[in-house]
Design an enzyme around this catalytic site. Structure first.
Site, PDB file in Angstrom:
ATOM      1  N   GLU A  46       0.877  -1.178   0.000  1.00  0.00           N
ATOM      2  CA  GLU A  46       0.000   0.000   0.000  1.00  0.00           C
ATOM      3  C   GLU A  46       0.904   1.215   0.000  1.00  0.00           C
ATOM      4  O   GLU A  46       1.592   1.480   0.981  1.00  0.00           O
ATOM      5  CB  GLU A  46      -0.883   0.012   1.243  1.00  0.00           C
ATOM      6  N   ASP A  76      -4.704   9.645  10.376  1.00  0.00           N
ATOM      7  CA  ASP A  76      -3.379   9.139  10.702  1.00  0.00           C
ATOM      8  C   ASP A  76      -2.816   9.688  12.004  1.00  0.00           C
ATOM      9  O   ASP A  76      -3.038  10.838  12.362  1.00  0.00           O
ATOM     10  CB  ASP A  76      -2.405   9.450   9.562  1.00  0.00           C
TER      11      ASP A  76
END
Ligand SMILES: Cc1ncc(COP(=O)(O)O)c(C=O)c1O
Lengths: 256, 598
Positions: free
Chosen positions: A46, A57
């Site tokens: 990824e 995040d």
């Protein structure tokens, strides 16, 4: 059939997917890391394209994105670099990032560029399901791209079925509702949730991510799903030093 | 009222070109030879080259299937409208070729049960006035008859809708009303449309408010990761129910009155009026408890959070005004409070940090990204992701994923609600000529505009912060510098690089120092319903000083931006102008002192 479907047909367990940020630690490291990861035994990659405001995040991936942006990474450059991808890498590769850079690049142009360089799918966490279904799905499918949706312990059964119906690669199970970089703690509750999902007999394979940092947590994930996804722990491990050495050292714990 | 627009009965190439420029959702062409608007020998190319999103629609009456199919292919029609006695099977036979709209003539004798067999045969129904000539009468039918329509299938409303129908269309609140079909009442001669009238009509029928999908025109939505979906969905499902509940209303209004000190005065500022040759009214949000309009929203949201059973409140803040307003209501209700604030802002706004702490809030420094408001917002969202069950996020402006922009604007709408009443009392007329407000995310402006939006006689002026000048690289003039994109959960206009990275704004006023605007503002901007202008740091500070010395009111620098725009307007005398004085200047004394050497 794209490489993702192929992989899950051939391999049912212990699938290891690794996330890293394009253009980090060095602007030109994107392909070298991919190659090293495949050689060291990763099943899926990824590659994150950085965004200034990555709300899903935690600090480690935020910092890697910021560094990549400061170095000059953007989608134009990334697709330029990815022209080399399929000369070096055979495993499935996903792009992961936020919706705004994709919108500015142009959704259709983005999907075509993905297809051209041999990208197999995308994870765009802030692209809502309804928008995907109404405006993006056809373009994704025309370009052979799998769109990967996330599921959390709070996602309702109805919604999981809907996600399953719209998915054509795998479903990304979050160990808990959290930003990236927390530690996977399989409590009784998490266990119930993973078992509940397993019992749903979904059409798509599942991968567990967010918080997998060790062989132990990876093995736990594999007990409930087809495999696990590692991001933060890997990004940390390549911050300094030689790429290939770092990748090999990191992967050794998982692939020994 | 929300609906798509269909313009029907086009046949003149130049008129078609002009109509396409209006971007109606559907553009209809009559393939029925007996009609006055029959397309006859119109070149198929004219229709074929009409680009999406305009859906070209062929109207047929009891035509042979093959003829319809051929027409769809030859003219590349995106939809067909069947205006005769076509059967459900006939509709089905076309459903792979084009969208199928089945039309019915409605009168008192119409049996709505007869629609049942068409339910899964047609994509939409169209309800027209019953006539012998298959529509086109220019007459409306009684829309009350639609109360007998019980199915879920969305429909087009047709028959005699003209420019004067706007008011009655706005009364219709039926979620199945999909599109408005207009034709003869916008014509000068059959088949030739009055584009100017259509333009006005389109701006009216398009609602300025949120639709059931959470959009304002092209803007809004909920662009959030799955982790936030349950939270936002819980809010979306409940916010209107809770807000409209009588008990909520009672408690909300009691607190606004007794705790906040509402209604805030509407003050005719005589010396400013004399200077500008107009009646300048100041809506005194600066007199609210905590010194700004922000508390209207935090009171509303804390009551809502309690009713959702939340125990913990988080918020972002830039200047600290929203942080203080949030910490205040948390103290009032005894809830845990965590405020995210950019590291740089914590240093710039020390007195507000101290107030929040004294009120019992935990102030968390946002050290990511550019360390200002946008990053504080990111951190608050991350907190919410990590605390999905017991926490409510009080967003401080009309930004964020749906339903936040709508919810916050409803709480702030008390500003224009009071203004209307006060204007009526003071001037005998509740319709001002202009209302002005500054825009950071846009909450005081939306509150100030809310009850005037549908009244197009009232001109709305939104004032953004130009910072050191729109071309200086240090600016927060979002509509001027921005492009459409997604930030903090909604599609709107934001300042960004070509690659879609968010650009750091600049303004002397921390409350306007935000790279986006709320989605409803983006919509008001794009439809030109409101005018968006910008004011520099210098102009705003001068206007703040002027207001202080002419009226004895020290405004927040944010509000001073709105005041500054008066300098650029010209009045003929007698106009009523309302300026939202969103906050008081106490928090800005440092900046004023440095700038004027006080
Ligand atoms: C006094 C005042 N006015 C205006 C604003 C800008 O916010 P909004 O555009 O949401 O009204 C702020 C924000 O802190 C403020 O404190």
């Amino acid at each position: 059939m794209n490489r993702i479907n192929q992989l899950f047909q051939e391999k049912k367990n212990n699938i290891l997917s690794i996330y890293y940020t394009a253009g980090y630690p060095g602007l030109g490291d994107t392909i070298a890391i991919a190659e090293a990861l495949e050689n060291a035994g990763a099943d899926i990659l990824e590659i994150g394209f950085p965004y200034s405001d990555p709300v899903a995040d935690g600090p480690v991936i935020q910092a890697s994105s910021k560094q990549a942006l400061d170095l000059g990474m953007d989608l134009n450059l990334l697709f330029e670099q990815l022209k080399e991808l399929r000369k070096k890498v055979t495993i499935p590769v996903l792009l992961m990032g936020y919706v705004n850079p994709v919108l500015q690049y142009g959704v259709e142009r983005f999907c075509k560029a993905c297809a051209e360089v041999g990208i197999d799918g995308c994870i765009v966490p802030d692209l809502p399901m309804v928008e995907y279904e109404e405006f993006y799905k056809d373009t994704f499918l025309e370009n052979g791209l799998s769109n990967i949706f996330l599921v959390t312990p709070q996602t309702s059964v109805d919604r999981i079925h809907k996600i399953d119906g719209l998915s054509n690669g795998f479903i990304y199970l979050l160990s808990s509702s959290a930003t990236t970089g927390q530690n996977l703690q399989v409590s009784d509750q998490t266990e119930t949730y993973f078992s509940r999902i397993a019992a749903m007999k979904l059409n798509n394979p599942t991968m567990i991510g967010f918080g997998i940092s060790s062989k132990e947590t990876f093995d736990k994930a594999c007990r409930y799903a087809n495999g696990g996804i590692i991001g933060t722990a890997f990004v940390k491990s390549i911050a300094e030093g030689d790429i290939v050495e770092n990748v090999n050292a990191f992967m050794q714990t998982f692939r020994s | 009222m929300i609906a798509k627009l269909k313009i029907c009965g086009m046949k003149d190439p130049l008129n078609i070109r002009d109509a396409v420029a209006l971007k109606p959702d559907y553009l209809g062409f009559i393939f029925y030879p007996a009609s006055k608007r029959f397309i006859a020998d119109l070149d198929p190319v004219v229709i074929r080259q009409i680009p999406l999103p305009v859906k070209t629609t062929g109207v047929f009456v009891n035509e042979e299937l093959d003829v319809v199919k051929k027409a769809i292919a030859d003219y590349q029609l995106k939809a067909v409208q069947l205006h005769g006695q076509e059967s459900p099977d006939y509709c089905r036979a076309l459903s792979n070729d084009a969208e199928v709209i089945k039309a019915f003539g409605i009168d008192a004798a119409f049996n709505f049960a007869s629609l049942k067999p068409y339910e899964d045969a047609a994509d939409y129904f169209l309800f027209d006035t019953q006539t012998a000539e298959h529509g086109g009468s220019g007459k409306t039918f009684s829309w009350q008859l639609l109360e007998q329509y019980k199915m879920d299938k969305p429909y087009f409303l047709s028959g005699g809708i003209g420019p004067e129908s706007v008011a009655s269309l706005k009364q219709l609140s039926d979620h199945r009303l999909y599109a408005i079909d207009v034709n003869s009442r916008f014509e000068t001669v059959p088949g030739f449309k009055n584009i100017e009238e259509l333009t006005k009509f389109k701006n009216h029928t398009m609602s300025y408010f949120v639709n059931e999908k959470g959009y304002y025109g092209d803007f809004g939505g909920a662009y959030i990761p799955e982790m936030l979906y349950p939270n936002v969905e819980e809010l979306r499902e409940n916010y209107l129910k809770i807000i409209n509940d009588a008990d909520f209303q009672k408690e909300f209004h009691a607190l606004l009155k007794d705790y906040v000190g509402r209604p805030s005065p509407l003050y005719l500022a005589k010396r400013l009026s004399a200077r500008y040759n107009a009646n300048i009214f100041l809506k005194r949000e600066d007199l609210n408890h905590t010194g700004a309009h922000k508390i209207n929203n935090t009171i509303g949201q804390i009551l809502l959070a309690e009713r959702l059973g939340k125990k913990r409140i988080i918020a972002e803040t830039g200047a600290g005004q929203h942080g203080v307003a949030t910490a205040t209501v948390c103290a009032l209700r005894g809830l845990e409070c965590v405020i995210y604030m950019g590291e740089i802002d914590i240093h710039r706004q020390a007195p507000n940090v101290a107030r929040m702490k004294m009120l019992g809030a935990t102030v968390v420094s946002a050290v990511s990204g550019s360390k200002t408001l946008k990053d504080a917002t990111n951190e608050a969202m991350r907190d919410w992701i990590n605390n999905p069950v017991d926490t409510h996020y009080i967003i401080g402006s009309v930004v964020g994923p749906h339903p936040y922009p709508d919810m916050v604007s409803i709480f702030q709408s008390v500003i224009s609600e009071e203004t209307k009443k006060q204007l009526l009392e003071q001037t005998g007329n509740d319709q001002p000529d202009y209302v002005l407000a500054c825009v950071g995310g846009g909450s005081n402006a939306m509150g100030m505009f809310y009850h005037f939006i549908d009244d197009e006689k009232v001109k709305l002026v939104a004032v953004e912060a130009a910072g050191k000048g729109v071309s200086s690289g240090f600016s927060a003039a979002t509509t001027y510098l921005g492009k459409e994109g997604v930030l903090h959960g909604s599609r709107s206009i934001l300042m960004q690089t070509a690659d879609g990275q968010v650009v750091e704004p600049h303004s002397v006023s921390a409350g306007l120092d935000y790279p986006g605007i709320g989605p409803q503002h983006a919509h008001l901007f794009k439809t030109t319903r409101a005018e968006y202008v910008s004011i520099t740091d210098d102009e705003s500070l001068q206007a703040g000083l002027l207001c202080t010395q002419l009226e004895g009111i020290i405004p927040a620098i944010e509000s001073a931006h709105a005041l500054a725009h008066l300098e650029k307007m010209t009045f003929t005398g007698g106009e009523n102008v309302v300026v939202c004085l969103s906050g008081r200047g106490d928090k800005d004394m440092d900046t004023y002192m440095k700038y004027f050497g006080l």
